[in-house]
Write an enzyme that holds these catalytic residues in place. Structure first.
Site, PDB file in Angstrom:
ATOM      1  N   ASP A  11      31.723 114.515  30.397  1.00  0.00           N
ATOM      2  CA  ASP A  11      31.086 113.129  30.556  1.00  0.00           C
ATOM      3  C   ASP A  11      32.306 112.645  30.950  1.00  0.00           C
ATOM      4  O   ASP A  11      33.154 111.926  30.008  1.00  0.00           O
ATOM      5  CB  ASP A  11      30.630 112.694  29.046  1.00  0.00           C
ATOM      6  N   GLU A  71      28.612 115.227  34.339  1.00  0.00           N
ATOM      7  CA  GLU A  71      27.690 114.164  34.709  1.00  0.00           C
ATOM      8  C   GLU A  71      28.306 113.286  36.170  1.00  0.00           C
ATOM      9  O   GLU A  71      29.160 113.051  36.286  1.00  0.00           O
ATOM     10  CB  GLU A  71      27.818 112.998  33.519  1.00  0.00           C
ATOM     11  N   ASP A 145      30.858 110.268  23.283  1.00  0.00           N
ATOM     12  CA  ASP A 145      31.063 110.756  24.607  1.00  0.00           C
ATOM     13  C   ASP A 145      31.149 112.382  24.605  1.00  0.00           C
ATOM     14  O   ASP A 145      30.857 112.669  25.693  1.00  0.00           O
ATOM     15  CB  ASP A 145      32.405 110.281  25.047  1.00  0.00           C
TER      16      ASP A 145
END
Length: 187
Positions: A11, A71, A145
């Protein structure tokens, strides 16, 4: 997917970058590790990119991932934010590629949430809870996260192990049905 995979999920962020790692063998998936790189103390944008590169290089050295699931930057009102996220993503991808990762895939945040929770608008806490149940581990909520990164890794596993995903690149439903006549119900 006969051979096992080690999937590194990322991420990307310019303040906090999360990573999560799973090991797979067929449909079986196992939690390996996760963490957060705090970039808030870095002096400038270029130092942040260097820190991302170093961190992901070390993660790759430690775990030898075969796949990288990252991502994709989402579209927002502020183009500068998307640009910064793209740079962070690029630094992470470069590090992984330099350590031999061959398979790189991007997933939208909504797709990962949908794959894990069944709802693309799920909260980070809902994603964490489902990951805990799916992987049989206790995750700390201060690492949201990292849990997002773990969700991206698991999303990649689901995508790679789905016969429908394999059919996408080979002619879609028609080819899938041709390749798997035993799956057609005659009744």
């Amino acid at each position: 997917m006969e051979n096992g995979r080690i999937i590194l999920g990322i991420d990307p962020g310019t303040q906090l970058l999360g990573f999560g790692i799973v090991r797979t063998q067929g449909k079986k998936v196992e939690y390996v590790d996760m963490g957060v790189l705090d970039l808030r103390k870095e002096g400038d944008a270029y130092s942040k990119l260097q820190a991302i590169y170093r961190c992901i290089s070390q993660v790759c050295r430690n775990y030898g991932p075969t796949d990288l699931a990252i991502e994709s930057p989402f579209y927002g009102k502020n183009a500068q934010v998307v640009l910064k996220l793209g740079r962070a993503q690029g630094a992470a991808i470069l590090a992984a590629k330099e350590f031999g990762v061959q398979n790189v895939a991007e997933y939208a945040p909504r797709k990962a949430k949908e794959a894990i929770v069944g709802n693309g608008a799920a909260s980070k806490e809902q994603v964490q809870l489902m990951l805990e149940k799916t992987l049989g581990v206790q995750l700390e909520s201060r690492h949201l996260d990292a849990t997002d990164a773990l969700a991206i890794a698991l999303c990649h596993h689901y995508e790679m192990s789905s016969p429908l995903s394999a059919a996408k690149g080979k002619g879609g439903w028609e080819q899938f049905l041709k390749d798997h006549p035993e799956r057609i119900s005659k009744g």
